[in-house]
Design a protein around this motif. Structure first.
Motif, PDB file in Angstrom:
ATOM      1  N   HIS A  57      39.023  46.313  40.676  1.00  0.00           N
ATOM      2  CA  HIS A  57      40.059  45.774  41.552  1.00  0.00           C
ATOM      3  C   HIS A  57      41.376  45.666  40.804  1.00  0.00           C
ATOM      4  N   ARG A  60      46.834  42.465  44.334  1.00  0.00           N
ATOM      5  CA  ARG A  60      47.520  42.941  45.535  1.00  0.00           C
ATOM      6  C   ARG A  60      49.006  43.153  45.268  1.00  0.00           C
ATOM      7  N   TRP A  65      47.982  50.520  44.597  1.00  0.00           N
ATOM      8  CA  TRP A  65      47.048  50.777  45.699  1.00  0.00           C
ATOM      9  C   TRP A  65      47.760  51.269  46.950  1.00  0.00           C
ATOM     10  N   GLU A 118      39.527  47.099  51.163  1.00  0.00           N
ATOM     11  CA  GLU A 118      39.993  45.752  51.461  1.00  0.00           C
ATOM     12  C   GLU A 118      38.930  44.909  52.163  1.00  0.00           C
ATOM     13  N   ARG A 157      41.676  37.226  48.429  1.00  0.00           N
ATOM     14  CA  ARG A 157      42.804  37.716  49.242  1.00  0.00           C
ATOM     15  C   ARG A 157      43.941  38.235  48.370  1.00  0.00           C
ATOM     16  N   VAL A 160      42.761  43.745  45.583  1.00  0.00           N
ATOM     17  CA  VAL A 160      42.376  44.903  46.388  1.00  0.00           C
ATOM     18  C   VAL A 160      41.321  45.680  45.606  1.00  0.00           C
TER      19      VAL A 160
END
Length: 218
Positions: A57, A60, A65, A118, A157, A160
């Motif tokens: 990951h 975000r 991404w 996601e 949250r 990603v």
């Protein structure tokens, strides 16, 4: 990656072992404005595909991404032990002086097309597998379920998921295989004398290469 035939590492289990023991990969992919490089701890799922699948990951807030081209391949580079090798360790230095320094190392390059994920359940499962892999050796391993559920939801949250089915693996073990045997043995002795775990790990790899050559014969 250029690989001298003497340095080619093709054994799948050896490649997988290096990736699992050095999981912080240097991930390089093509973005809209050029190449993008990130350092990501990946979990290697050996059961998915002939070359395995990498999962991990990014934050975000990391724009990588959003910039990924779904058709563009990427490469993740995993670096194992590495060490400088001085000519001072070579008996050949005293005999003919036709010696130069070199650098020994072992690396694996994993090629594939990355996919952004996601899905909340996928991300939770990925975090669980990644954490369990690194907490397993500890006397009291931490689990993602040890943190309050609302806190974990907020953390998830903020990230990603990245999944890379590996299409091709390249391995390179440069462990003095192309040197004269006395010089290879001198390298083992010199590396073992260094006050550094990485140098000693490389000494073991050079010795393993010597033993493999002896087992295979002339």
């Amino acid at each position: 990656m250029y690989v001298n035939p003497q340095h080619r590492l093709t054994d799948r289990e050896a490649l997988f072992a290096l990736m699992a023991s050095h999981p912080l990969g240097a991930w390089v992919c093509q973005g809209r404005g050029g190449l993008i490089a990130n350092h990501v701890p990946f979990y290697l799922d050996r059961s998915r595909g002939p070359c395995g699948t990498l999962i991990g990951h990014v934050s975000r807030a990391n724009t990588v991404w959003r910039e990924l081209d779904p058709a563009s391949p990427c490469v993740v580079m995993f670096q194992g032990p590495q060490a400088y090798v001085t000519p001072g360790w070579y008996p050949g230095k005293a005999e003919h002086s036709e010696i130069v320094p070199t650098w020994n190392y072992v690396v694996v390059h994993a090629h594939g097309v990355p996919r952004v994920v996601e899905d909340r359940d996928w991300i939770f499962a990925m975090l669980k597998r990644l954490t369990e892999a690194h907490e397993a050796p500890r006397a009291a391993p931490w689990s993602v379920t040890d943190a309050p559920a609302p806190f974990m939801e907020r953390m998830m949250r903020a990230i990603v998921g990245i999944e890379i089915p590996i299409d091709r693996l390249e391995g390179k073990l440069k462990a003095s295989q192309d040197e004269a045997m006395p010089d290879r043995q001198g390298t083992v002795r010199g590396l073992r004398e260094q006050a550094c775990d990485v140098a000693r790990a490389m000494a073991a790899l050079v010795q393993d290469a010597i033993d493999a050559d002896a087992a295979n014969g002339p």
